[in-house]
Scaffold this motif. Structure first.
Motif, PDB file in Angstrom:
ATOM      1  N   GLY A 138      -0.377 -18.939  10.699  1.00 22.71           N
ATOM      2  CA  GLY A 138      -0.403 -19.731   9.471  1.00 22.71           C
ATOM      3  C   GLY A 138      -1.305 -19.156   8.405  1.00 22.71           C
ATOM      4  O   GLY A 138      -1.480 -19.752   7.343  1.00 22.71           O
ATOM      5  N   LYS A 139      -1.859 -17.956   8.673  1.00 14.41           N
ATOM      6  CA  LYS A 139      -2.788 -17.338   7.721  1.00 14.41           C
ATOM      7  C   LYS A 139      -2.117 -17.068   6.380  1.00 14.41           C
ATOM      8  O   LYS A 139      -2.667 -17.413   5.320  1.00 14.41           O
ATOM      9  CB  LYS A 139      -3.328 -16.026   8.296  1.00 14.41           C
ATOM     10  CG  LYS A 139      -4.116 -15.180   7.300  1.00 14.41           C
ATOM     11  CD  LYS A 139      -4.531 -13.858   7.887  1.00 14.41           C
ATOM     12  CE  LYS A 139      -3.361 -12.949   8.131  1.00 14.41           C
ATOM     13  NZ  LYS A 139      -2.720 -12.421   6.904  1.00 14.41           N
ATOM     14  N   SER A 140      -0.965 -16.435   6.377  1.00 18.26           N
ATOM     15  CA  SER A 140      -0.303 -16.057   5.124  1.00 18.26           C
ATOM     16  C   SER A 140       0.097 -17.279   4.315  1.00 18.26           C
ATOM     17  O   SER A 140      -0.042 -17.306   3.085  1.00 18.26           O
ATOM     18  CB  SER A 140       0.925 -15.188   5.408  1.00 18.26           C
ATOM     19  OG  SER A 140       0.543 -13.964   6.010  1.00 18.26           O
ATOM     20  N   VAL A 141       0.585 -18.314   5.003  1.00 21.00           N
ATOM     21  CA  VAL A 141       0.948 -19.560   4.318  1.00 21.00           C
ATOM     22  C   VAL A 141      -0.291 -20.161   3.660  1.00 21.00           C
ATOM     23  O   VAL A 141      -0.255 -20.618   2.515  1.00 21.00           O
ATOM     24  CB  VAL A 141       1.573 -20.568   5.298  1.00 21.00           C
ATOM     25  CG1 VAL A 141       1.789 -21.918   4.630  1.00 21.00           C
ATOM     26  CG2 VAL A 141       2.893 -20.029   5.838  1.00 21.00           C
ATOM     27  N   SER A 142      -1.396 -20.126   4.387  1.00 22.07           N
ATOM     28  CA  SER A 142      -2.647 -20.674   3.864  1.00 22.07           C
ATOM     29  C   SER A 142      -3.102 -19.934   2.610  1.00 22.07           C
ATOM     30  O   SER A 142      -3.457 -20.559   1.604  1.00 22.07           O
ATOM     31  CB  SER A 142      -3.737 -20.598   4.935  1.00 22.07           C
ATOM     32  OG  SER A 142      -4.996 -20.956   4.411  1.00 22.07           O
ATOM     33  N   VAL A 143      -3.081 -18.605   2.653  1.00 19.56           N
ATOM     34  CA  VAL A 143      -3.522 -17.811   1.498  1.00 19.56           C
ATOM     35  C   VAL A 143      -2.631 -18.097   0.290  1.00 19.56           C
ATOM     36  O   VAL A 143      -3.115 -18.259  -0.836  1.00 19.56           O
ATOM     37  CB  VAL A 143      -3.522 -16.305   1.839  1.00 19.56           C
ATOM     38  CG1 VAL A 143      -3.789 -15.467   0.590  1.00 19.56           C
ATOM     39  CG2 VAL A 143      -4.576 -15.996   2.894  1.00 19.56           C
ATOM     40  N   ASN A 144      -1.315 -18.173   0.527  1.00 18.53           N
ATOM     41  CA  ASN A 144      -0.395 -18.457  -0.576  1.00 18.53           C
ATOM     42  C   ASN A 144      -0.675 -19.822  -1.217  1.00 18.53           C
ATOM     43  O   ASN A 144      -0.615 -19.966  -2.448  1.00 18.53           O
ATOM     44  CB  ASN A 144       1.051 -18.406  -0.084  1.00 18.53           C
ATOM     45  CG  ASN A 144       1.550 -16.991   0.093  1.00 18.53           C
ATOM     46  OD1 ASN A 144       0.858 -16.028  -0.243  1.00 18.53           O
ATOM     47  ND2 ASN A 144       2.742 -16.835   0.633  1.00 18.53           N
ATOM     48  N   LEU A 145      -0.995 -20.815  -0.401  1.00 18.25           N
ATOM     49  CA  LEU A 145      -1.252 -22.145  -0.951  1.00 18.25           C
ATOM     50  C   LEU A 145      -2.623 -22.226  -1.621  1.00 18.25           C
ATOM     51  O   LEU A 145      -2.818 -23.037  -2.528  1.00 18.25           O
ATOM     52  CB  LEU A 145      -1.127 -23.205   0.148  1.00 18.25           C
ATOM     53  CG  LEU A 145       0.297 -23.428   0.672  1.00 18.25           C
ATOM     54  CD1 LEU A 145       0.333 -24.589   1.645  1.00 18.25           C
ATOM     55  CD2 LEU A 145       1.287 -23.669  -0.463  1.00 18.25           C
ATOM     56  N   PRO A 186      -0.718  -4.903   0.427  1.00 20.39           N
ATOM     57  CA  PRO A 186      -0.326  -3.657   1.101  1.00 20.39           C
ATOM     58  C   PRO A 186       1.069  -3.722   1.728  1.00 20.39           C
ATOM     59  O   PRO A 186       1.777  -2.715   1.783  1.00 20.39           O
ATOM     60  CB  PRO A 186      -1.403  -3.480   2.176  1.00 20.39           C
ATOM     61  CG  PRO A 186      -2.551  -4.305   1.712  1.00 20.39           C
ATOM     62  CD  PRO A 186      -1.961  -5.453   0.982  1.00 20.39           C
ATOM     63  N   LYS A 187       1.467  -4.920   2.186  1.00 17.63           N
ATOM     64  CA  LYS A 187       2.774  -5.048   2.839  1.00 17.63           C
ATOM     65  C   LYS A 187       3.920  -5.125   1.836  1.00 17.63           C
ATOM     66  O   LYS A 187       5.090  -5.064   2.218  1.00 17.63           O
ATOM     67  CB  LYS A 187       2.790  -6.296   3.722  1.00 17.63           C
ATOM     68  CG  LYS A 187       1.804  -6.232   4.890  1.00 17.63           C
ATOM     69  CD  LYS A 187       1.852  -7.519   5.688  1.00 17.63           C
ATOM     70  CE  LYS A 187       0.860  -7.504   6.824  1.00 17.63           C
ATOM     71  NZ  LYS A 187       0.839  -8.778   7.570  1.00 17.63           N
ATOM     72  N   MET A 188       3.590  -5.316   0.564  1.00 19.74           N
ATOM     73  CA  MET A 188       4.565  -5.330  -0.535  1.00 19.74           C
ATOM     74  C   MET A 188       5.526  -6.513  -0.491  1.00 19.74           C
ATOM     75  O   MET A 188       6.546  -6.520  -1.168  1.00 19.74           O
ATOM     76  CB  MET A 188       5.358  -4.018  -0.596  1.00 19.74           C
ATOM     77  CG  MET A 188       4.499  -2.803  -0.843  1.00 19.74           C
ATOM     78  SD  MET A 188       5.425  -1.273  -1.067  1.00 19.74           S
ATOM     79  CE  MET A 188       5.832  -0.893   0.630  1.00 19.74           C
ATOM     80  N   VAL A 189       5.235  -7.515   0.333  1.00 25.33           N
ATOM     81  CA  VAL A 189       6.142  -8.663   0.420  1.00 25.33           C
ATOM     82  C   VAL A 189       5.424 -10.003   0.306  1.00 25.33           C
ATOM     83  O   VAL A 189       6.015 -10.996  -0.118  1.00 25.33           O
ATOM     84  CB  VAL A 189       6.952  -8.644   1.748  1.00 25.33           C
ATOM     85  CG1 VAL A 189       7.915  -7.486   1.764  1.00 25.33           C
ATOM     86  CG2 VAL A 189       6.009  -8.580   2.953  1.00 25.33           C
ATOM     87  N   GLU A 190       4.140 -10.058   0.685  1.00 32.13           N
ATOM     88  CA  GLU A 190       3.453 -11.339   0.787  1.00 32.13           C
ATOM     89  C   GLU A 190       3.288 -12.044  -0.556  1.00 32.13           C
ATOM     90  O   GLU A 190       3.390 -13.255  -0.646  1.00 32.13           O
ATOM     91  CB  GLU A 190       2.081 -11.152   1.446  1.00 32.13           C
ATOM     92  CG  GLU A 190       2.141 -10.762   2.907  1.00 32.13           C
ATOM     93  CD  GLU A 190       2.775 -11.828   3.785  1.00 32.13           C
ATOM     94  OE1 GLU A 190       2.852 -13.000   3.366  1.00 32.13           O
ATOM     95  OE2 GLU A 190       3.219 -11.485   4.892  1.00 32.13           O
ATOM     96  N   GLU A 203      -1.548  -8.710 -12.216  1.00 29.71           N
ATOM     97  CA  GLU A 203      -0.993  -7.535 -11.542  1.00 29.71           C
ATOM     98  C   GLU A 203      -0.906  -7.808 -10.044  1.00 29.71           C
ATOM     99  O   GLU A 203      -1.795  -8.421  -9.458  1.00 29.71           O
ATOM    100  CB  GLU A 203      -1.883  -6.318 -11.803  1.00 29.71           C
ATOM    101  CG  GLU A 203      -1.230  -4.994 -11.478  1.00 29.71           C
ATOM    102  CD  GLU A 203      -2.044  -3.797 -11.961  1.00 29.71           C
ATOM    103  OE1 GLU A 203      -1.611  -2.668 -11.722  1.00 29.71           O
ATOM    104  OE2 GLU A 203      -3.119  -4.011 -12.579  1.00 29.71           O
ATOM    105  N   ILE A 204       0.202  -7.366  -9.447  1.00 30.90           N
ATOM    106  CA  ILE A 204       0.351  -7.377  -7.991  1.00 30.90           C
ATOM    107  C   ILE A 204       0.382  -5.916  -7.556  1.00 30.90           C
ATOM    108  O   ILE A 204       1.327  -5.174  -7.867  1.00 30.90           O
ATOM    109  CB  ILE A 204       1.631  -8.109  -7.549  1.00 30.90           C
ATOM    110  CG1 ILE A 204       1.603  -9.567  -8.032  1.00 30.90           C
ATOM    111  CG2 ILE A 204       1.778  -8.061  -6.032  1.00 30.90           C
ATOM    112  CD1 ILE A 204       2.862 -10.346  -7.731  1.00 30.90           C
ATOM    113  N   ILE A 205      -0.641  -5.484  -6.866  1.00 32.27           N
ATOM    114  CA  ILE A 205      -0.827  -4.058  -6.558  1.00 32.27           C
ATOM    115  C   ILE A 205      -0.433  -3.801  -5.118  1.00 32.27           C
ATOM    116  O   ILE A 205      -0.942  -4.432  -4.185  1.00 32.27           O
ATOM    117  CB  ILE A 205      -2.298  -3.653  -6.801  1.00 32.27           C
ATOM    118  CG1 ILE A 205      -2.650  -3.886  -8.270  1.00 32.27           C
ATOM    119  CG2 ILE A 205      -2.546  -2.215  -6.407  1.00 32.27           C
ATOM    120  CD1 ILE A 205      -4.113  -3.767  -8.569  1.00 32.27           C
TER     121      ILE A 205
END
Length: 757
Positions: free
Chosen positions: A442-449, A470-474, A486-488
């Motif tokens: 649930g880490k990625s969901v948490s960061v997005n929220l 770095p993963k170019m998708v998150e 910017e999204i790097i």
């Protein structure tokens, strides 16, 4: 400037001008005055049996070319015997009709039974009035017919509606475009009153006012109110705004349609300082909440068998021979909390020593035991077999979050506490944040929220975001929000960005120092019209970045040490919390952590320095260690945006559409001037002598082959020499001193402003 007291709002000194008529040009010139928010303006018209004489009262510092009148406040010699004012029936959030004109000032000439004077007083509303209007509008959309202007009373109204919603008595309301347009336009405190000079006509005049203002009625309307004569005369003689009408607001469009015969149809480009829960939007001020799903407000049924099961386990493992008294129970989205009373014969340590036995008996390593919130109690947390769903919208709509965000610069949602209630945090107070968790935790969901919380609750003109992916998708979902600069995805660019952020930090410290401010908060309070925006950098997978560019740790450490006061904050996430990634220096500078399920107990020990006394469930079950937190570990369940992954793209797209045309803050990052590798190597040798090539390679963050080439170049320059297979320093002491000085200058620049931290 005007004086403010409990009685009225009035100018210290005023000018009076005679007007041949009050027309569109007159009203335009007043509303566009640069002093319109700094004093009280009054359009006064004396009506004597159909003949009208008008004059304008302004603050003394605002001059007009109209004929000057040498009378005090433009007053008349006789005092009215009856004073009547027009008051809005409902909250001023609700607009009048702006298309059908009442032409009030002209139609008043048709009342000939008594001479009277009309005063229209106004000043432009300043401060965070839009925030309050938006919150009132939100309360209306939740089902409250006429929201109170007081936040406390609105909270009570919302609570009552919430109760009625549960029993099916109330329903949410549809958005009103006219309300949204009014909130986005300039608004003015307006007071309209009339003084009749003959006795016995107040009822007839009131009926007359109701008739001629009928065209203005839409979602709101005026009603005539008889004032206290003494108070009314005092206000009229001084051209003062009553304190009772400080929240009676009309937009520029409403003023034109009410007073004149020409509606204001031009589009005013307003940049509203929308705060907290709503961005400035073109399509709908009903906000982002309307595009998100939410769960039913009714609670899922409590599992009453759990306390009984736990008591059986306590007996089985030998803690007690009798059932402990249940003090209270709480059932959240993923955990059930039972609080037991501990008798004097049982110690808390008996529970902790038997933890593994209790977990085994209850069939889950995720069972947790903590000291209770009351004396002589213990809390037992057991995972639910059928976990519920906690949606982001439900948390944002909660009264707890509304209260928290009103006191926070950078508020974000953490989740639902296992002990009950929601947990939030303010990034401005935390300094920086680390988020860890394995795949599926649930880490990625948490960061997005967290990012979404900032986007939707911080004014766009006060927030700048840089996302490193770095993963170019998150973070691709955030492409299109004006606050996201910017999204790097390229790691070389990411390292350069962090270096440039360090330069921006130093520049901000210089600005703060010049303004004699210790931090961004005091600077923005001193400079409300040119605020310094908060700058947040989010790194999705720090391990990937650090492995390819080891020198980024230097940037992270420097930002971690002093960037907070300059309004720069880091959110760093990683799913591989190894000791070479989460070094002691990194952890020391990012003391607040959200941790989700990790692969091994060693990973928890790397993050916290100790293991967590229970196994996390995954899917948003986490523990928070926040600066200033009383509990060592605060267990929580993080929310999700939607249960339907396919619906996520739609939600983000609709939110981005709401932000179209919104102006956001701009930060011009200056390029960090990199030190040439050869010069940096000279500086390292001058300050620390010759070290092994492997050690130099690690310190400079470059390959061993490049270090070897640089050493050979220094030999060719005569800076170094060879003595057998060893390098020796042959540079003169003056040369070495110069390079030491260069390094000191560089360090001085890097440390500039630390006294302000």
């Amino acid at each position: 400037m005007f004086n403010v007291s409990k009685q009225c709002l009035t100018n210290k000194r005023s000018n009076a001008y005679k007007l041949s008529e009050i027309n569109t040009q007159t009203l335009h010139s007043i509303l566009e005055s640069r002093f319109i928010a700094e004093g009280v303006y009054s359009l006064n018209t004396l009506y004597v049996y159909g003949v009208a004489e008008s004059y304008l009262i302004t603050p003394s510092f605002d001059k007009y070319s109209y004929e000057y009148m040498d009378i005090e406040c433009g007053s008349v010699s006789d005092s009215p015997v009856n004073v009547i004012q027009l008051k809005l029936k409902q909250s001023s959030m609700f607009p009048l009709d702006t298309l059908n004109c009442s032409d009030l000032l002209s139609n008043l000439s048709n009342f000939t039974q008594s001479p009277f004077i009309c005063q229209v007083l106004f000043t432009k509303k300043k401060g965070n009035w839009r925030e309050n209007q938006i919150q009132m509008y939100e309360t209306y959309l939740k089902g409250v017919d006429d929201p109170e202007s007081s936040k406390l009373f609105r909270k009570l109204q919302t609570g009552v509606v919430g109760v009625l919603n549960k029993i099916g008595g109330f329903s949410s309301k549809s958005p009103i475009a006219e309300v949204e347009e009014k909130i986005l336009r300039p608004n003015y405190i307006v007071e309209i009153r009339f003084g009749l000079f003959l006795e016995g006509f107040q009822q007839e005049f009131s009926s007359f006012l109701t008739k001629i203002t009928k065209n203005s009625s839409l979602f709101n309307h005026f009603e005539p109110i008889l004032m206290n004569t003494l108070e009314g005369n005092q206000l009229m003689s001084t051209n003062s705004l009553s304190s009772d009408n400080q929240n009676q607001l009309l937009s520029d469009q409403e003023l034109f349609a009410l007073l004149l015969n020409n509606p204001l149809t031009d589009v005013v480009n307003v940049k509203p300082p929308i705060a907290v829960a709503n961005p400035t939007i073109q399509s709908s001020l009903s906000s982002f909440l309307s595009v998100m799903p939410k769960t039913d407000a009714s609670e899922s049924p409590m599992d009453s068998t759990i306390p009984t099961q736990i008591n059986k386990v306590f007996k089985r493992v030998g803690i007690t021979k009798f059932s402990l008294k249940v003090v209270e129970s709480f059932q959240g989205s993923s955990l059930h909390k039972t609080q037991f009373e501990i008798p004097s014969t049982i110690l808390y340590s008996q529970f902790t020593k038997k933890m593994k036995d209790i977990q085994s008996a209850l069939g889950s390593e995720s069972v947790g035991i903590e000291m209770g919130s009351k004396p002589d109690t213990v809390d037992v947390f057991t995972p639910l077999q059928n976990r519920g769903t906690l949606l982001f919208r439900n948390v944002l709509e909660s009264a707890e979050f509304e209260e928290f965000k009103s006191k926070s610069e950078l508020p974000f949602v953490i989740g639902e506490k296992a002990t009950g209630g929601y947990q939030f945090a303010c990034l401005a107070a935390l300094r920086h944040l680390m988020v860890t968790g394995a795949t599926g935790s649930g880490k990625s969901v948490s960061v997005n929220l967290i990012i979404l919380s900032l986007l939707l609750n911080v004014p766009p003109e006060e927030l700048v975001l840089y996302l490193i992916d770095p993963k170019m998708v998150e973070f691709s979902l955030f492409d299109g929000f004006p606050q996201v600069k910017e999204i790097i995805t390229d790691m070389d660019e990411a390292e350069s960005l962090l270096a440039n952020i360090v330069v921006e930090m130093e520049k901000r410290y210089s600005t703060l120092s010049s303004a004699s401010c210790k931090n961004i908060k005091t600077y923005n309070e001193k400079n409300p019209d040119s605020k310094m925006p908060y700058l947040v950098v989010v790194i999705d997978e720090y391990a990937d970045l650090q492995m390819t560019h080891s020198n980024v740790e230097d940037h992270i450490v420097r930002l971690g040490q002093k960037a907070r006061a300059a309004g720069i904050h880091l959110i760093i996430s990683t799913q591989r919390p190894s000791v070479d990634i989460m070094t002691g220096v990194i952890k020391a500078n990012l003391p607040s952590t959200l941790c989700y399920r990790l692969k091994t107990s060693a990973d928890y020990k790397t993050v916290f320095g100790k293991t967590v006394p229970f196994a996390l469930l995954g899917r948003g079950d986490g523990v928070a260690v926040i600066e200033g937190q009383i509990k060592e570990f605060e267990r929580f369940q993080s929310p999700i945006l939607t249960e339907d992954e396919k619906d996520e793209d739609r939600i983000y797209q609709e939110l981005k559409n709401m932000f179209k045309g919104v102006e956001s803050a701009e930060v011009l990052l200056e390029e960090n001037q990199p030190v040439a590798p050869l010069d940096r190597l000279k500086s390292l040798i001058a300050n620390g002598g010759i070290k092994p090539i492997a050690e130099i390679q690690k310190e400079m963050g470059i390959g061993i082959n490049l270090v070897s080439d640089l050493m050979k170049s220094l030999v060719e320059e005569g800076f170094l020499g060879r003595e057998g297979r060893k390098y020796i320093v042959v540079a003169t002491e003056d040369e070495l001193k110069n390079w030491r000085g260069q390094d000191e200058k560089r360090l001085d620049h890097e440390c500039m402003g630390t006294g302000l931290g």
